[in-house]
Design a protein around this motif. Sequence first.
Motif, short mmCIF file in Angstrom:
data_model
loop_
_atom_site.label_atom_id
_atom_site.label_comp_id
_atom_site.label_asym_id
_atom_site.label_seq_id
_atom_site.Cartn_x
_atom_site.Cartn_y
_atom_site.Cartn_z
N LYS A 168 1.02 -8.26 -2.19
CA LYS A 168 1.72 -9.42 -1.64
C LYS A 168 1.08 -10.74 -2.08
CE LYS A 168 3.61 -7.02 2.39
NZ LYS A 168 5.04 -7.31 2.07
N SER A 169 -0.25 -10.79 -2.05
CA SER A 169 -0.94 -12.02 -2.44
C SER A 169 -0.69 -12.36 -3.90
CB SER A 169 -2.45 -11.87 -2.19
OG SER A 169 -2.73 -11.80 -0.80
N ALA A 170 -0.84 -11.38 -4.77
CA ALA A 170 -0.65 -11.63 -6.20
C ALA A 170 0.81 -11.94 -6.52
CB ALA A 170 -1.13 -10.43 -7.02
N ALA A 171 1.73 -11.28 -5.82
CA ALA A 171 3.16 -11.55 -6.05
C ALA A 171 3.49 -13.01 -5.74
CB ALA A 171 4.01 -10.63 -5.18
N LEU A 172 2.89 -13.53 -4.68
CA LEU A 172 3.10 -14.93 -4.32
C LEU A 172 2.52 -15.87 -5.37
CD1 LEU A 172 4.07 -16.95 -2.16
CD2 LEU A 172 1.83 -16.71 -1.06
N GLU A 173 1.35 -15.52 -5.87
CA GLU A 173 0.67 -16.36 -6.88
C GLU A 173 1.43 -16.43 -8.20
OE1 GLU A 173 -3.85 -15.23 -5.32
OE2 GLU A 173 -3.09 -14.45 -7.22
N TYR A 174 2.06 -15.33 -8.60
CA TYR A 174 2.63 -15.25 -9.96
C TYR A 174 4.15 -15.25 -10.00
CZ TYR A 174 -2.11 -14.54 -11.52
OH TYR A 174 -3.44 -14.73 -11.78
N ALA A 175 4.79 -15.55 -8.87
CA ALA A 175 6.25 -15.55 -8.84
C ALA A 175 6.85 -16.57 -9.79
CB ALA A 175 6.75 -15.81 -7.41
N THR A 176 6.14 -17.68 -10.02
CA THR A 176 6.66 -18.72 -10.93
C THR A 176 6.33 -18.42 -12.39
OG1 THR A 176 4.66 -20.06 -10.69
CG2 THR A 176 6.48 -20.50 -9.16
N LYS A 177 5.61 -17.34 -12.64
CA LYS A 177 5.19 -17.00 -14.00
C LYS A 177 6.03 -15.87 -14.62
CE LYS A 177 1.67 -19.85 -13.88
NZ LYS A 177 1.65 -21.07 -14.71
N ASN A 178 7.18 -15.58 -13.99
CA ASN A 178 8.05 -14.50 -14.48
C ASN A 178 7.34 -13.14 -14.39
OD1 ASN A 178 10.47 -13.46 -15.54
ND2 ASN A 178 9.67 -13.52 -17.63
N ILE A 179 6.48 -12.98 -13.38
CA ILE A 179 5.77 -11.72 -13.16
C ILE A 179 6.08 -11.22 -11.75
CG2 ILE A 179 3.52 -10.58 -13.00
CD1 ILE A 179 2.46 -12.78 -14.92
N ARG A 180 6.62 -10.03 -11.67
CA ARG A 180 6.92 -9.42 -10.37
C ARG A 180 5.89 -8.35 -10.05
NH1 ARG A 180 11.12 -6.55 -9.65
NH2 ARG A 180 11.74 -6.07 -11.79
N ILE A 181 5.51 -8.28 -8.78
CA ILE A 181 4.50 -7.31 -8.34
C ILE A 181 4.97 -6.69 -7.03
CG2 ILE A 181 2.07 -6.94 -7.79
CD1 ILE A 181 1.53 -9.68 -9.20
N ASN A 182 5.15 -5.37 -7.05
CA ASN A 182 5.60 -4.64 -5.88
C ASN A 182 4.76 -3.38 -5.69
OD1 ASN A 182 8.23 -6.09 -5.02
ND2 ASN A 182 8.54 -5.81 -7.21
N ALA A 183 4.97 -2.71 -4.57
CA ALA A 183 4.23 -1.48 -4.29
C ALA A 183 5.17 -0.43 -3.71
CB ALA A 183 3.09 -1.74 -3.31
N VAL A 184 4.83 0.81 -3.93
CA VAL A 184 5.52 1.90 -3.23
C VAL A 184 4.51 2.56 -2.29
CG1 VAL A 184 7.18 2.32 -5.07
CG2 VAL A 184 5.05 3.60 -5.06
N CYS A 185 5.02 3.00 -1.15
CA CYS A 185 4.18 3.62 -0.13
C CYS A 185 4.71 5.04 0.15
CB CYS A 185 4.17 2.79 1.14
SG CYS A 185 3.37 1.20 0.97
N PRO A 186 4.24 6.02 -0.60
CA PRO A 186 4.69 7.38 -0.35
C PRO A 186 4.11 7.93 0.95
CG PRO A 186 3.74 7.13 -2.56
CD PRO A 186 3.36 5.93 -1.77
N GLY A 187 4.91 8.76 1.61
CA GLY A 187 4.40 9.53 2.73
C GLY A 187 3.79 10.81 2.18
N TYR A 188 3.86 11.88 2.95
CA TYR A 188 3.30 13.16 2.51
C TYR A 188 4.10 13.69 1.32
CZ TYR A 188 0.97 12.87 7.03
OH TYR A 188 0.21 12.45 8.10
N THR A 189 3.45 13.69 0.16
CA THR A 189 4.09 14.07 -1.09
C THR A 189 3.34 15.23 -1.73
OG1 THR A 189 4.72 11.74 -1.43
CG2 THR A 189 4.83 13.20 -3.35
N GLU A 190 4.06 16.18 -2.26
CA GLU A 190 3.42 17.34 -2.88
C GLU A 190 2.50 16.90 -4.01
OE1 GLU A 190 6.21 20.38 -3.86
OE2 GLU A 190 6.76 20.75 -1.77
#
Length: 251
Positions: A168-190
């Motif tokens: 979230k912090s980095a996404a806010l910092e680089y939103a104007t630089k044409n850089i997107r930053i997201n995360a996935v949060c898996p639950g119990y995965t094989e």
Amino acid sequence: MEVKDKIVIVTGAGSGIGAATAKHFAKHQAIVVVSDIKEEKAQKIAKEILEQGSDATVIAANVTQIDEVEQLITKTVSKYGRLDIMVNNAGIGPKHMTRTADYTLEDWDSVIAVNQTGVFYCMKSALKQMVKQGGGNIVNIASLAGLKASLNNLSYCASKFAVVGMTKSAALEYATKNIRINAVCPGYTESALLDKLLSVRPDMDQRLKSVIPMKRYGQAEEIADAVVWLASDNTKFITGQTITLDGGTSL
């Protein structure tokens, strides 16, 4: 999904979610750099991708070492000219699952080094290149344990909460630089991590499935599908988000 000809690095790509993600990008015609601390595992995944007619190369790296992470980025850009997508997947769990007062310093240090500091090193190095080239996309693999408590699992929980915050912090910092930053949060995965958790006690499988509304574990391919979607041009207005894939567990 629109990732054709994108240059993608996937860390921890020798097995589990990382391997599934590397292969899924290749399926959608991206060019994949398969990275893992264990080069032989990475070679196996790259071979599978090449046999399917897609492009892949192997660059081994230990994400806890900043010089190796920087070399990973440098070698990728030297070969392909750019880095479009960075998937920070490399992660480990503790050797011993126990309460906080009994937690070993070894488990704390090793998990934080890979899961938290490793993601920081990879983001730091990838972002320098992405700013230089005018854009890019980062997807971090966090966890359901980065959104809610995880019993007897302090370092893992702490590291994954950190990944969500860094995203979230980095996404806010680089939103104007044409850089997107997201995360996935898996639950119990094989995966190997789930296998280790299931080995803790005989009734663990039953206990875990009892808290999952869908009554099953996730598949690595299902997580990979979300990663590729977030990294694609289909999601140009999404940044700083955490996508939870847990079969309803967080409900």
